[in-house]
Motif scaffolding. Structure first.
Motif, PDB file in Angstrom:
ATOM      1  N   LEU A 195     -42.750  -6.482  49.026  1.00 58.00           N
ATOM      2  CA  LEU A 195     -41.850  -5.409  48.392  1.00 58.00           C
ATOM      3  C   LEU A 195     -42.629  -4.867  47.008  1.00 58.00           C
ATOM      4  O   LEU A 195     -42.336  -4.003  46.707  1.00 58.00           O
ATOM      5  N   ARG A 196     -43.485  -5.858  46.648  1.00 59.48           N
ATOM      6  CA  ARG A 196     -44.101  -5.352  45.125  1.00 59.48           C
ATOM      7  C   ARG A 196     -45.149  -4.137  45.595  1.00 59.48           C
ATOM      8  O   ARG A 196     -45.275  -3.134  45.088  1.00 59.48           O
ATOM      9  N   TRP A 197     -45.609  -4.281  46.911  1.00 62.83           N
ATOM     10  CA  TRP A 197     -46.671  -3.300  47.313  1.00 62.83           C
ATOM     11  C   TRP A 197     -45.761  -2.061  47.543  1.00 62.83           C
ATOM     12  O   TRP A 197     -46.205  -1.010  47.162  1.00 62.83           O
ATOM     13  N   ALA A 198     -44.723  -1.963  48.281  1.00 63.20           N
ATOM     14  CA  ALA A 198     -43.909  -0.934  48.495  1.00 63.20           C
ATOM     15  C   ALA A 198     -43.308  -0.206  47.004  1.00 63.20           C
ATOM     16  O   ALA A 198     -43.369   1.054  47.076  1.00 63.20           O
ATOM     17  N   SER A 199     -43.138  -0.873  46.017  1.00 59.73           N
ATOM     18  CA  SER A 199     -42.739  -0.312  44.645  1.00 59.73           C
ATOM     19  C   SER A 199     -43.875   0.082  43.956  1.00 59.73           C
ATOM     20  O   SER A 199     -43.831   1.002  43.255  1.00 59.73           O
ATOM     21  N   GLU A 200     -45.269  -0.521  43.989  1.00 63.11           N
ATOM     22  CA  GLU A 200     -46.340   0.059  43.519  1.00 63.11           C
ATOM     23  C   GLU A 200     -46.850   1.546  44.021  1.00 63.11           C
ATOM     24  O   GLU A 200     -47.329   2.351  43.498  1.00 63.11           O
ATOM     25  N   GLN A 201     -46.596   1.627  45.594  1.00 59.46           N
ATOM     26  CA  GLN A 201     -47.004   2.471  46.194  1.00 59.46           C
ATOM     27  C   GLN A 201     -45.889   3.825  46.191  1.00 59.46           C
ATOM     28  O   GLN A 201     -46.182   5.048  46.274  1.00 59.46           O
ATOM     29  N   HIS A 202     -44.577   3.449  45.931  1.00 58.27           N
ATOM     30  CA  HIS A 202     -43.577   4.526  46.252  1.00 58.27           C
ATOM     31  C   HIS A 202     -42.824   4.589  44.773  1.00 58.27           C
ATOM     32  O   HIS A 202     -41.449   4.962  44.819  1.00 58.27           O
ATOM     33  N   GLY A 203     -43.030   3.780  43.903  1.00 56.42           N
ATOM     34  CA  GLY A 203     -42.534   3.823  42.547  1.00 56.42           C
ATOM     35  C   GLY A 203     -42.923   4.935  41.673  1.00 56.42           C
ATOM     36  O   GLY A 203     -43.836   5.559  41.855  1.00 56.42           O
ATOM     37  N   TYR A 204     -42.119   5.039  40.668  1.00 59.44           N
ATOM     38  CA  TYR A 204     -42.561   5.993  39.269  1.00 59.44           C
ATOM     39  C   TYR A 204     -43.920   5.391  38.821  1.00 59.44           C
ATOM     40  O   TYR A 204     -44.048   4.283  38.379  1.00 59.44           O
ATOM     41  N   LYS A 205     -44.498   6.222  38.333  1.00 64.71           N
ATOM     42  CA  LYS A 205     -45.901   5.984  37.666  1.00 64.71           C
ATOM     43  C   LYS A 205     -45.777   6.039  36.100  1.00 64.71           C
ATOM     44  O   LYS A 205     -44.617   6.373  35.881  1.00 64.71           O
ATOM     45  N   ALA A 206     -46.479   5.482  35.379  1.00 66.95           N
ATOM     46  CA  ALA A 206     -46.492   5.359  33.894  1.00 66.95           C
ATOM     47  C   ALA A 206     -46.427   6.650  33.303  1.00 66.95           C
ATOM     48  O   ALA A 206     -47.196   7.783  33.833  1.00 66.95           O
ATOM     49  N   GLY A 207     -45.440   7.066  32.371  1.00 67.87           N
ATOM     50  CA  GLY A 207     -45.250   8.311  31.875  1.00 67.87           C
ATOM     51  C   GLY A 207     -44.187   9.235  32.698  1.00 67.87           C
ATOM     52  O   GLY A 207     -43.868   9.977  32.001  1.00 67.87           O
ATOM     53  N   GLU A 208     -43.758   8.823  33.841  1.00 61.55           N
ATOM     54  CA  GLU A 208     -42.847   9.710  34.549  1.00 61.55           C
ATOM     55  C   GLU A 208     -41.372   8.998  34.158  1.00 61.55           C
ATOM     56  O   GLU A 208     -41.226   7.867  33.947  1.00 61.55           O
ATOM     57  N   THR A 209     -40.486   9.847  34.177  1.00 56.11           N
ATOM     58  CA  THR A 209     -39.095   9.511  33.982  1.00 56.11           C
ATOM     59  C   THR A 209     -38.224   9.035  35.204  1.00 56.11           C
ATOM     60  O   THR A 209     -38.125  10.151  35.746  1.00 56.11           O
ATOM     61  N   PRO A 210     -37.920   8.124  35.370  1.00 54.55           N
ATOM     62  CA  PRO A 210     -37.215   7.812  36.863  1.00 54.55           C
ATOM     63  C   PRO A 210     -35.693   8.688  36.703  1.00 54.55           C
ATOM     64  O   PRO A 210     -35.262   8.730  35.681  1.00 54.55           O
ATOM     65  N   ASP A 211     -35.348   9.051  37.783  1.00 51.58           N
ATOM     66  CA  ASP A 211     -34.191   9.543  37.998  1.00 51.58           C
ATOM     67  C   ASP A 211     -32.970   8.671  38.626  1.00 51.58           C
ATOM     68  O   ASP A 211     -32.977   8.152  39.584  1.00 51.58           O
ATOM     69  N   ALA A 212     -32.430   8.126  37.329  1.00 50.93           N
ATOM     70  CA  ALA A 212     -31.529   7.307  37.794  1.00 50.93           C
ATOM     71  C   ALA A 212     -29.961   7.577  38.331  1.00 50.93           C
ATOM     72  O   ALA A 212     -29.423   6.714  39.005  1.00 50.93           O
ATOM     73  N   ASP A 213     -29.884   9.044  38.470  1.00 52.14           N
ATOM     74  CA  ASP A 213     -28.815   9.372  39.346  1.00 52.14           C
ATOM     75  C   ASP A 213     -29.160   9.812  40.680  1.00 52.14           C
ATOM     76  O   ASP A 213     -28.489  10.530  41.667  1.00 52.14           O
TER      77      ASP A 213
END
Length: 344
Positions: A195-213
């Motif tokens: 699950l950590r790998w999935a988050s690292e591969q498909h998560g938001y990178k540093a400096g990016e603003t996540p789309d909470a909506d």
């Protein structure tokens, strides 16, 4: 078991008060056992207010199993929309994602709160299996879902493996056999790493603003009073919206995801629909969870037939050494309550 748990908690310099008390009717059944003996003190009621205690425990049971179901369906969404590699059954992977996520978001909670919440999920699967066995309904060995008893043991194994010291009380020859327990820490770390790998591969990178909506939640009006009551439990907890925001900000979904609570008629289910990117949760499924929580209260005579109860409460309940199940039948009301099998 209870005193080993107390020792674990006190070793962390947290005060604990041990209360030994019958649960309303003086008999503990499997679903009630972990929730009653290990429940947070604020969920307990005094002897003259036992009814409220049951309602609180039912509330916890419904919400805990809803959280597991919701995260399980999110697991399907991650696998589909992020094209995650899966070796093995997708349903197994979705179960693991759900439990690892639940353990992750609750890792900072006191054991008195975290343990009953997690065990509510395991005991639901055990009860589903117990009822199937009593109704003599055949197991669907061909199904892409594991048998309920297998899902029960898988949940317990991951919970134990997350912290064998804290959850040492889960390991005994019936609840979690030693032969399985020795590998549970490895199984947990393996699932956590995936699950950590999935988050690292498909998560938001540093400096990016996540789309909470990116993940939206909607509720249709329930068709009956029970559905309205359960909807009130869900909305007042805020749990669904919180999990939706967490998933939206942790993973970069390629398209918006919807979580829809709906009336499904005769279907007590929850499912991920890939073409519309929708997770549907039926109000009937919440009602099913409530029935699973009520079952032990309506059937105290069967307490001695549950292995975990015999291990720890045999003398207090006066259980015979081996109580036969031969010829036992469920009453018509119970059969009607559990006749529908969920498709989770």
């Amino acid at each position: 078991m209870l005193f080993r748990l107390a020792a674990n908690i006190m070793s962390k310099n947290r005060p604990i008060k041990i209360i030994l008390r019958s649960c309303g009717r003086g008999v503990l059944y499997l679903v009630v056992l972990p929730l009653c003996l290990l429940a947070p003190l604020h969920l307990r009621a005094e002897a003259d207010n036992a009814g409220k205690s049951y309602r609180d425990l039912e509330h916890l049971f419904v919400l805990a199993n809803l959280e597991f179901t919701l995260l399980h369906e999110f697991g399907h969404a991650l696998i589909d929309d992020l094209q995650l590699p899966v070796f093995g059954m997708e349903e197994d992977a979705a179960d693991r994602i759900a439990i690892i996520a639940m353990l992750g978001v609750r890792r900072f909670e006191p054991e008195q709160q975290m343990i009953p919440w997690l065990l509510a999920v395991a005991t639901d699967w055990y009860t589903e299996w117990e009822l199937r066995d009593r109704l003599r309904t055949g197991a669907a060995y061909w199904d892409n879902h594991r048998l309920e008893i297998q899902r029960f043991h898988n949940v317990v194994c991951l919970v134990y493996g997350s912290n064998p010291e804290v959850f040492d009380d889960l390991m005994d020859t019936r609840f979690l056999p030693f032969e399985r327990a020795v590998n549970c820490e490895y199984e947990y770390k393996q699932a956590q790493r995936a699950l950590r790998w999935a988050s690292e591969q498909h998560g938001y990178k540093a400096g990016e603003t996540p789309d909470a909506d990116r993940v939206k939640v909607s509720y249709k009006t329930p068709n009956n009073a029970l559905g309205k009551m359960l909807l009130g439990w869900v909305q007042s907890s805020g749990m669904v919206e919180t999990r939706a925001r967490q998933m939206a900000t942790r993973f970069r979904f390629p398209r918006p995801i919807s979580i829809d609570f709906e009336n499904c008629g005769s279907s007590s289910d929850a499912y991920w629909h890939q073409p519309t990117a929708t997770i549907t949760v039926c109000y009937e499924l919440l009602g099913h969870f409530l029935k699973m929580a009520k079952y032990p209260l309506n059937n105290p005579d069967r307490a001695c037939q549950i292995p975990l109860v015999r291990v720890y409460l045999s003398e207090r309940l006066g259980c015979p050494e081996e109580q036969s199940k031969t010829g036992e039948k469920m009453d018509n009301k119970t059969e009607q309550e559990v006749e529908q099998k969920t498709g989770r």
